[in-house]
Design an enzyme around this catalytic site. Sequence first.
Site, PDB file in Angstrom:
ATOM      1  CD  GLU A 297     -82.529 -38.687 -26.862  1.00  0.00           C
ATOM      2  OE1 GLU A 297     -81.844 -38.208 -27.754  1.00  0.00           O
ATOM      3  OE2 GLU A 297     -83.030 -39.825 -26.925  1.00  0.00           O
TER       4      GLU A 297
ATOM      5  N   GLY B  20     -76.264 -43.172 -16.080  1.00  0.00           N
ATOM      6  CA  GLY B  20     -76.651 -42.232 -15.036  1.00  0.00           C
ATOM      7  C   GLY B  20     -78.161 -42.066 -15.006  1.00  0.00           C
TER       8      GLY B  20
END
Lengths: 760, 352
Positions: free
Chosen positions: A721, A482
């Site tokens: 992240e 994604g």
Amino acid sequence: MSDTIETPSGAMPASRTRFGSNSGQPMTRRDGVLKVTGGATFAADNHPEGMLHAVYAAATISRGRVTSLNVDAARAHPGVVEVLTPANRPPLAIDPDTKPYPFAFRTEVLQDDTVRYAGQPIALVVAETLESATEAARLLSPTYDASPARIDFDTVEPFDPQAVGVGSPPTAEKGDVEAGLAQASHRVDARYETPGQYHNAMEPHAIVATWDGDRLTLDTPNQAIVMSTGSFGAWFGIPAENVTIRSPFLGGGFGSKAIIVGPQILTILAAKMLGRPVKLALRRDQMYGPVGHRGATRQEFRLGVDADGHLTALDHLTTAVTSTFEDFIEPASNASHDLYATPALSSRHKAVRLDIGTPGPMRAPGEASGSAALESAIDEAALVAGLDPLEFRLRNYAETDPASGKPFSAKALRECYAEGAERFGWSKRPLEPRQMRDEAGRLVGWGMGTALFPASMFQANATATLRADGTALVETAGADMGQGAWTALHQIAADGLGLDIGSVEFRSGHSGLPDGGIAGGSGHTATAGNALHAAGTDVIAKLADLATNDENSPLFGAGNVGVEARDGRLYRADDPDRSQSYGEILARAGLAEIEGAGQGGRDPASAEERAMFSHGAVFAEVTIDPDLGQIRVTRLVGAFAAGRIVNPRLATSQLYGGMIWGIGFALHEEAVHDKRSGRIMNANLAEYRVPVNADVPAMDVILVDEHDPHVNPLGIKGVGEIGITGTVGAIANAIWHATGVRFRRFPINIVDLLEGAAAR
Amino acid sequence: MNLFEYVRPASIAEAVAAAGEPGSAYLGAGTNLLDLMKGGVSRPSRLIDLTHLPDLGRIETSPDGSTRIGALVKNSALAHDPDFAKRFPAVAEALLSGASAQLRNAATVGGNLMQRTRCSYFADTASACNRREPGSGCDAIGGENRSHAVLGWSDHCIAVHPSDFCVPLAALGAIVEIEGADGRRKVPLTDFHRLPGDTPEKETVLEAGEMIVAVSLPAEAAAFAGHQRYLKVRERTSYAFALASAAAALRIENGTILEARIALGGVATKPWRSQAAEAVLTGAAPGREAFEKAAEAAFAEARPSGDNAYKIELGKRVVARVLAMAAAGTPERMPALPASPFASETGAKAHV
């Protein structure tokens, strides 16, 4: 040529891309139209001929033994084909309580009747329909010999772990922390708590297993496609090359789809046993147990600050939860290694064992929970030092890596602070809390946090094939979770070949392709991208060789001055009027195609010399109804420096996603166990709350320019992240600034706000 | 999911006849029932699909001036019906604060009244629950019960009724129209749901085979249109059940409250109208003092059923606030964040 994405159900037209632009351009997702029209084939969309459905029964106790299963009732249910229990489970080639391959986690594959956590698979039912299998699994009506659940973090004696995270040392020391604390003018001693959190990818773990003799085909979402062929093969005693994994799309992975788990193995085993393809898709509640989670932590800080606002010591002790049978210790203290300058630094970890499923890597493992606590503690230190939180961070700016002393490969954090603060309007922030209200009288607070994430790389291979018609094929087994790998990797590959992206076919998401490495650690674009680019430049070098040695080529003899590849032609570096198309060069050489190969990976010498990180600064505004305790994050601004940005649109989207995870961490996400049974009582998306659109009113991401010549040839770091780090602390700090009350337990909720206001 | 029989009746009479069989359940949109069936919480042997019945999907004004809402009207259709939303704005606001847009597009009015508690022990078939399995006990008592009831609970059940929609309905005197084998009857919404007592499994006054055909709001309820609000405190801005909510409706003339209607959600075992709080306000001047007194009255009987003492204080604040919001006047437009404390007074700019 066709611009296609290969999927297990055949080639489908990809969404239109914008042409004439590759790296650095904000191209839309190539797979976007497929996804919004339902054309993207996820693992559970595969229904091979003769496929059966598997459902596992999950333990409802947290510790003990299964004493009976009503297998007869389950078998008698219409449509049921087989029931696997420890009594009849066929042998596996390896012991599930060993770790025979990299990233192996001990798991449950019906090896015995022991129950180690609630939600553990205790039997597998295979039936002609999903409904039949589901009901038969219920009919098993297990009985147990149960022992009391050990579920309360604070009542269990901690131990000293051998390692934290994936093989990191549990402690790091630099300087004399006690001396640093002793000479400090100000101290902060604070303890923070973070809860168990679950990945909750939209796509549950799903697998369709199909055997053909001793060859196995798996449709399953996977973050490390080629490496996993060997791991899956090991369970069944077959070599990696006998295993094919098709994973064109993942509906989110976040670390949970990099690890092989028991339910997958049982499904493959059932397919082998029955000689028919078998599918298993976890129910949402089954995502809370056997597939990992972010382990809860308690984090204790001791910070010393001198009269000028410089840190004299930083001590970060994390106690993290793990299961009774496997170690994954959230390496939260490591978040303090590389951020703030201090003469004395200590990071330590302890762990406790509870009757829960084993934690695992979950988006920014260690960094997320460590940053939440560290950035709160730094804010507390700024307060005792009487300094603005940004000024305090600037005074403690690390010019070299605090833990290792190495220089940074590149560090544009100062620019992140400056650009983020400017965009947010930070300079207008009152130093004292409870100074700002909105027009309705609600409390308003501003907080900030620093974002940090390692610029990891793995190993990847790629190939490129230039064809006589001037088009090319590039291949690597990348994983699009994604995040946009189908698009960003394609852009890089086209640049390597000097071609427009429309002339380059990209194949990915299949284990038969060159190893694309791991989509994890925010290192996928850097690793697979460098491999693809190198494969392209390898082709171009071979092409240049042909042309410069061809006396009829306009490029003949240009070997010394060199050639440049762009738009499907080679140009003499010193004379752009002399060029030749790729097709002509191949035709003259009588070649149908030229193949090239490339590798991506970190240069060990460079890694030895420098510390490599992405950096960022996040600024948050919260608005709080002081009577009702309702909190809203009304603004978030994040400025990030992460080397070369391949696709600003996708990178921004990734950073939004990380920052939204930060909102969830700060205010929403928490697994709630019943303390008596140990069962998670909110194992669903209604009650395990992740932020919804209405929780995210305004976000702003700034991509700060950064040239990093050391991380890898293309200068790419990661953005997957880092967005979580910084954000959680920024929100917690904004809540302090709004209320004057410091909350040290995440998530910060309405009851906390009400009680905090009452205690003020 | 167990095997079950599926029946699609052509008329209400057929539906009622089919539902006479033990183990039958009516199916509306199924937004709650199908989830419960998948989880093994509800195990009907026969589903009677009402969604193809004619005439249950209308919103109409009856000759007596009351508004009658068919049982199959969708939540979103009702909330977005301009005439309905103008007459009963707090009902529309409550509807729009519930569930998610997708669920509201499917969920029906009758189904909303019939939805089951979201107590996690009710949903977890491994837990003891008197509501799911009479006589088995209540694991919510002594368990994770921060979100449980402080009003109306018993030693047999402390679960909260989850509906938002029912809260303003209770305040405004809604009537439930029920059809059964013996014909049609009408029950006030405040009497429709039962207190758990020692039979928490009996959630409503419906007898076997009876179905809801409509919900009506009486003509006089529209007199409150100028001063009515719904306020809902919850742990995320959308798609979350209330920790505490309240509907308030006022008739104010010449600076005096002539009549007040107050009902509570998220704190009680059924939609909870507080006539004690209403009585405090009758004849009072709208203002903080009166509103806080009314809030005290509304929670006079409240007591914690576990780790939820905070709900009593929070509930009082919600009541005082929603009264202030209602007194300030119904906003001309639905706020961008319906029922949220962050819904701005004007409805503008609540969501950038």
